[in-house]
Design an enzyme around this catalytic site. Structure first.
Site, PDB file in Angstrom:
ATOM      1  N   GLU A   1      -1.480  -1.316  -6.351  1.00  0.00           N
ATOM      2  CA  GLU A   1      -0.669  -0.661  -5.323  1.00  0.00           C
ATOM      3  C   GLU A   1      -0.306  -1.694  -4.264  1.00  0.00           C
ATOM      4  O   GLU A   1      -1.199  -2.438  -3.800  1.00  0.00           O
ATOM      5  CB  GLU A   1      -1.522   0.451  -4.690  1.00  0.00           C
ATOM      6  CG  GLU A   1      -0.730   1.632  -4.226  1.00  0.00           C
ATOM      7  CD  GLU A   1      -1.657   2.717  -3.669  1.00  0.00           C
ATOM      8  OE1 GLU A   1      -1.276   3.395  -2.738  1.00  0.00           O
ATOM      9  OE2 GLU A   1      -2.793   2.841  -4.182  1.00  0.00           O
TER      10      GLU A   1
ATOM     11  N   HIS B   1      -0.998 -10.054   4.406  1.00  0.00           N
ATOM     12  CA  HIS B   1       0.022  -9.092   4.843  1.00  0.00           C
ATOM     13  C   HIS B   1       0.058  -9.089   6.375  1.00  0.00           C
ATOM     14  O   HIS B   1      -0.998  -9.056   7.014  1.00  0.00           O
ATOM     15  CB  HIS B   1      -0.318  -7.698   4.301  1.00  0.00           C
ATOM     16  CG  HIS B   1       0.698  -6.682   4.701  1.00  0.00           C
ATOM     17  ND1 HIS B   1       1.936  -6.601   4.105  1.00  0.00           N
ATOM     18  CD2 HIS B   1       0.681  -5.731   5.671  1.00  0.00           C
ATOM     19  CE1 HIS B   1       2.631  -5.642   4.675  1.00  0.00           C
ATOM     20  NE2 HIS B   1       1.897  -5.088   5.627  1.00  0.00           N
TER      21      HIS B   1
END
Ligand code: GRF
Length: 216
Positions: free
Chosen positions: A145, A111
């Site tokens: 998540e 990320h």
């Protein structure tokens, strides 16, 4: 040494995938790339993978009735290819509990922010809006998540005067290309393990000096 057999999942240009392929060309690297799979037909990274002689799978998610049926087809391809571990690299598809549970503890994501700051999209513009002095990237285990999970490794880069999202993004991307192969090597060699929800790294660790913003 048995090398961990890894699939890289992409949706686009695949520059992080290319960094992983290049690292895995070294026979001493603890992982091999057994498959590159994309959910977007014609994703740029597929051509790069084929050129490198890596098996590819192109599964257009729009051809499936729902997220889970797409993931079941993808999972079958991974199993057929003897895949033991998954690396998401610019894979722009939310995953259901079916796939996340199937690969729990065996799936990494990269990320482009220093998580837990700036999960989600547009990370560089949001970092600039927030006025942070460092940006960076994170490799973490995937959980249910989005952009949350035990962190394996992070790299920080300075935010420089005059940066826009493109210049900052390019600086972070260069760091991603170094970070992901290093993080996968830690996991594939067994040095990085999830213990009590956090990643523990065994063995000697290079300790970098503190970094200060270069404008000081
Ligand atoms: C990278 O910035 C990665 O961190 C994010 O998506 C981008 C993918 O770029 N998840 P590429 O396809 O690896 O070039």
């Amino acid at each position: 040494m048995a090398r961990l057999r890894v699939a890289v999942l992409i949706s686009g240009r695949g520059s992080n995938m290319k960094a992983l392929l290049e690292a895995a060309r070294d026979p001493a690297y603890p992982a091999e790339i057994g498959l590159v799979a994309a959910n977007v037909p014609g994703a740029g990274g597929l051509a790069l993978a084929r050129a490198a002689g890596i098996a590819t799978a192109e599964l257009d998610h729009r051809q499936y009735s729902g997220r889970e049926s797409f993931e079941r087809a993808l999972n079958s391809r991974l199993i057929e290819a003897g895949i033991e571990f998954v690396c998401l690299a610019g894979f722009m598809r939310l995953l259901t509990p079916y796939f996340v549970d199937a690969w729990a503890g065996r799936m990494l994501n990269i990320h482009p922010s220093l998580l837990p700051a700036f999960p989600g999209l547009d990370t560089h513009a949001r970092a600039l809006d927030a006025g942070v002095r460092f940006a960076g990237c994170t490799v973490h285990f995937v959980t249910g998540e989005m952009d949350v999970g035990p962190i394996v490794a992070q790299a920080a880069v300075p935010v420089l005067p005059g940066d826009d999202a493109a210049t900052l993004g390019a600086r972070v991307l260069a760091a991603e290309h170094r970070l992901y192969p290093g993080a996968l090597a830690l996991v594939a060699s067994g040095r990085a393990k999830v213990v009590d929800g956090k990643v523990r790294i065994d063995g000697p660790t290079a300790v970098p000096l503190p970094a200060f913003n270069p404008t000081l």
